[in-house]
Design an enzyme around this catalytic site. Sequence first.
Site, mmCIF file in Angstrom:
data_model
loop_
_atom_site.group_PDB
_atom_site.id
_atom_site.type_symbol
_atom_site.label_atom_id
_atom_site.label_comp_id
_atom_site.label_asym_id
_atom_site.label_seq_id
_atom_site.Cartn_x
_atom_site.Cartn_y
_atom_site.Cartn_z
ATOM 1 N N HIS A 129 -2.129 4.827 1.545
ATOM 2 C CA HIS A 129 -3.517 4.563 0.945
ATOM 3 C C HIS A 129 -4.236 3.966 2.037
ATOM 4 O O HIS A 129 -4.530 2.697 1.841
ATOM 5 C CB HIS A 129 -3.504 3.801 -0.229
ATOM 6 C CG HIS A 129 -4.886 3.873 -1.005
ATOM 7 N ND1 HIS A 129 -5.567 2.850 -0.937
ATOM 8 C CD2 HIS A 129 -5.140 4.564 -1.977
ATOM 9 C CE1 HIS A 129 -6.749 3.197 -1.768
ATOM 10 N NE2 HIS A 129 -6.258 4.152 -2.446
ATOM 11 N N PHE A 130 -4.736 4.366 3.220
ATOM 12 C CA PHE A 130 -4.401 5.623 3.586
ATOM 13 C C PHE A 130 -3.860 5.338 4.924
ATOM 14 O O PHE A 130 -4.163 4.595 5.741
ATOM 15 C CB PHE A 130 -6.114 6.344 3.680
ATOM 16 C CG PHE A 130 -6.462 6.680 2.231
ATOM 17 C CD1 PHE A 130 -6.105 7.559 1.577
ATOM 18 C CD2 PHE A 130 -7.624 5.662 1.880
ATOM 19 C CE1 PHE A 130 -6.831 7.823 0.270
ATOM 20 C CE2 PHE A 130 -8.240 6.085 0.718
ATOM 21 C CZ PHE A 130 -7.456 6.681 -0.360
#
Length: 159
Positions: A58-59
């Site tokens: 993420h991410f």
Amino acid sequence: MEQSHQNLQSQFFIEHILQILPHRYPMLLVDRIIELQANKKIAAYKNITFNEDVFNGHFPNKPIFPGVLIVEGMAQSGGFLAFTSLWGFDPEIAKTKIVYFMTIDKVKFRIPVTPGDRLEYHLEVLKHKGMIWQVGGTAQVDGKVVAEAELKAMIAERE
């Protein structure tokens, strides 16, 4: 027995938090309580580091701390406030209780939270009756609101 604990200390470190909240790595999202007024308000924080497991996905090329975890940190802070307002700092009673989410309302995410941020939770008691507590407030980084929410929870017996 429900009572009010107005004479609580105002700061709690991780060793104290671990004695009251049941959460553990990777879901403990409160590092320190910096202000607590029983039945009124709490301020706490979590230091966000790149070593958080969540940043693996993420991410991968733009790490952003998930909003749902910001709200969870707010909820954990509110649970600490509710518990200590009722029973003070009592690790033995804490072993017999658990705080459950009931509702999450008026959630807004305003600014991304990234590694290196000190994520502060500022919550006030909106109302409570018995074991039902409603709190509302903000999550902030450097004094800027990154998220806000109202949360309702109940304190129950652990089975």
